[in-house]
Design an enzyme around this catalytic site. Sequence first.
Site, short mmCIF file in Angstrom:
data_model
loop_
_atom_site.label_atom_id
_atom_site.label_comp_id
_atom_site.label_asym_id
_atom_site.label_seq_id
_atom_site.Cartn_x
_atom_site.Cartn_y
_atom_site.Cartn_z
N ASP A 162 -11.10 1.77 -2.87
CA ASP A 162 -11.50 1.53 -1.47
C ASP A 162 -13.08 1.53 -1.43
OD1 ASP A 162 -9.33 0.93 -0.46
OD2 ASP A 162 -8.99 2.75 0.62
N ASP B 254 0.90 -1.19 0.00
CA ASP B 254 -0.06 -0.06 0.00
C ASP B 254 0.96 1.25 -0.05
OD1 ASP B 254 -2.36 1.30 0.07
OD2 ASP B 254 -3.17 -0.05 1.68
C1 GLA Z 1 -5.94 1.51 2.15
C2 GLA Z 1 -6.23 0.30 1.27
C3 GLA Z 1 -7.30 -0.49 1.90
C4 GLA Z 1 -6.78 -1.05 3.32
C5 GLA Z 1 -6.23 0.33 4.05
C6 GLA Z 1 -5.62 0.00 5.32
O1 GLA Z 1 -6.95 2.43 2.30
O2 GLA Z 1 -6.83 0.90 0.09
O3 GLA Z 1 -7.78 -1.60 1.06
O4 GLA Z 1 -5.79 -1.71 2.93
O5 GLA Z 1 -5.27 1.05 3.44
O6 GLA Z 1 -5.11 0.88 6.10
#
Ligand code: GLA
Length: 687
Positions: free
Chosen positions: A509, A447
Site C-alpha cells: 500500500d 483483498d
Molecule cells: C487494502 C488494499 C488497498 C485498498 C484498500 C481498500 O488496503 O491494499 O489497495 O484496496 O484495502 O480498503
Amino acid sequence: MSDLPQPEFLVLHSPACTAIWEVSQTEAPLWRYWGPRLPERAVPGEALRSTRPEPSFALHFDQPLSLFPGIGMGWFGSPALEAHRAGQDWTLQITQCRVVRPDAETVQFHLRDDVALIAATVTARLDPDSDVLTMSTALRNEGDAVLDVQWLASGGVPLPADSASVRSYGGRHNNEFVPIDDALTRSTWRRENRRGLTSHECFPGAVVTCHNGKAYGAQLGWSGNHVSQIEWADDDRWHWQMGEWLAPGELRLAPGATIETPEMLATCSEEGANGVAWNFHRAIRQRIDWPGGTMSPRKVHLNTWEGFYFDHDEAALKELATSAAEIGIERFVLDDGWFAGRDDDTSSLGDWWPDPAKYPQGLGPLADHVTALGMEFGLWVEPEMINRDSELFRAHPDWVLATPGRPLLEARHQLVLDLTRPEVSDYLYGKIAALLDSLPISYLKWDHNRVLTHAGATPLYRQQILAAYALMARLRAGYPQVEIEACAGGGGRIDAGIVRHSHRFWASDCIDAVSRAPVQRAFLQFMPPEVMGCHVGTSPAHSTGRSQSMHFRAGVALPGHFGVEFDLRKVTGEEREELRRSISTYKTHRDQLHGTRVWTGEAVGGLLWQAHGEAAELLLFLIRTLPSDGRYPPQVALPMVDPNKRYRLSRDGAEDMVLDGGWLRQVGFAAPPMKGEDVMLYRVTAL
Ligand code: GLA
C-alpha cells in the site's frame, strides 16, 4: 569398500541443476546431492555409509540425511513428520520404499513405515524449463486410530557445507519485503508465520548464499501459516525444510485418510541470487493460468483507491475514467467504497451489491461509460471478510470464524467468514457471480485486509486457505476471462500458491517511490515483473508524506504491471504530459519488460540497476533513491553481457556509448551524474 550392497542412485537433471538420491527398498532415499548441474555420469560411486567411518560413541547404524527423515530411530535432526496416535506410534523410520517414475522429470517415492503404520508419497519434479525442483508430500494414516500430525514437511533439501548466509524477508503493512540477513551457524535458523495468511511479516521464501557465490532459493506455494527451517546436520551439510505451521489439533488424520502438503519450490544457481530469481520467474510463469492460455500485454491500470477512498461520486468517477482513457489508460479498477453502505471501513463487508445511495442505477452506467471509452472495468472485493455492521452479519452472525468462549477480535473493524462452510462459500460465489453476470467486469481485485486469529473451534487455518482457493477456482472456472489480483492490505498475500488462481499482486500500500524501489527489488527475487502491481501515486505520498517528481514516480513503476492511483483530473500541464509519455514508454517496452529475464544489481553508492530482456538486447534502468555520497558517479558493470561482443548503450537525450563486452562485464560503464530520486532508462544492444 564395505560389504554393503551396491547402491542405486536416482538422478534428476535439468539444464542447470541436479538432484541425486541413494535409493534402497528398505529405507527413505538418502540425499546425496542437490546443486548445480553435474555431468551425466557424475554419480557418487559408493554408498554413503561406506564413505564415512563410524564416529566415536555413535550409533552403530549411521542415519544420513534422507528425503523423509525419521524420529526416535537415530536421526537427531528435524524429521519430515511429527505425529502420534494418543501418545503412541511416535517413532518414525521408513521401512519400505518403492520408486515410480511418471515421466523423465518426476519421481514419486512411495514410502511406508510398517511400525508407525503411515504411508507417505514424496513427489519430486525437477523442471527442465525452470531448473526448479518442486516437492510435495501426501501422507496416509494406515493405522486404525486417529493420527495427530504436528508437523509434516512439504519437502527438504540439503545445502552444501559452504552455505554462509540466508536472506529472508519481514515487514509490516506499508513496509513489505524488508530483507533480514542471517549468518548460518550451528544454531537452527527458523522463520514461522502464524498469522493465517501469507503475511507481510514473513514471506514464505528465502535465498541462501554460499561462500563460493552459488545461491540456493526456496519458497512455499502456500497462502497460510508456514515454517522455513535450516538446520545444520552432523555431516556439515544443512537441511532446509519447508511446510505448513500447524496449530495444535489442526491436523488429525482419520484412519485411511490422506493429507497433501503444499509444494516447496527449490532451486539453485551458480549465478547467485540473480540466477535463483530467473529460475523462480520461469516456474511462477508456468503456474499462472492466464485467460485464453497466454499472457496478454499487461494493461495500464487506473485504481480509484488513493484518489477517492470511500468517497464515490458517480459523475466524478466518470470524469476520472474519461481523463484516464485520454492519456492511454486501459483498465479502470473501482476499489473499495462501491457496495451497500460502505462509507468508511467500519461497515458493509459482506453486502456485495452496489450502494443505492452512490449508484442509484447500480454500477452499470459507470461500467458502460468505462467500456465505451475502450477500457476494461475491474472491481474490488474482499470476499473472506465481514463487518459486524452489515446485512450479512445481522442475518448470519454464526458465519464468522470464532472460538466458543472467546471474544471476537476485530481488525480494521472486520471479522473473517468461515469459508469452510459450504453455505458461506456458496453465498460469496452467488454474490460475485451476480456482479460478473450483470456487469462487464473483466478483473477482480481480491483483498484480505486482516490476519486470522482464532480460526474456529478446532483450528481451520489450512481449511480456510483451501476453501479460498476453491472459491477462486470456482469463479475462474465459471468466468475464465476474468483476471484476479491478489492483495492483502498491500503485499500480505504474495506467494506461489495463490498465483495459481491470480494474475497480479499488489506489492504494497506504500506507493512512495523511494520506499517502493526496495520492495519491488525483493519481490523480483521470487516473482516475475508482469505480476508486480506498480502504481504511480500522488505527491506527497499518502503513506509517507514525501513528495517526488512524476518522472521518478513513473520511472520506478515502469518495469512492473504499470498503473496510476490518484485523482488524475487534478494533474495538468507538464506533469500530465510526463505521465502520458511514461504510459506510452511502458506500452512500447512492455513486451520486453515482461515474460523475459530480469537482473538486478547495485553499483557503489547505492545506485540500483535493473535489466530486462536478453543479454543481447536489454532495457536497463538506473534508479537512484538517495543522493550519492561519492565524488564520481559509479561504474555500472553488467554481468550478463558477452565478453566477446561490443555493445551500444543508448538513452534519450544523450550520446550513444559503444563499449567492449569484456570491459562492460568486469568494469562497467560510467553512470551519468544523478541526483537523488531519479530514474534513467538505457537500451543496451549487442552489435
Ligand atoms: C487494502 C488494499 C488497498 C485498498 C484498500 C481498500 O488496503 O491494499 O489497495 O484496496 O484495502 O480498503
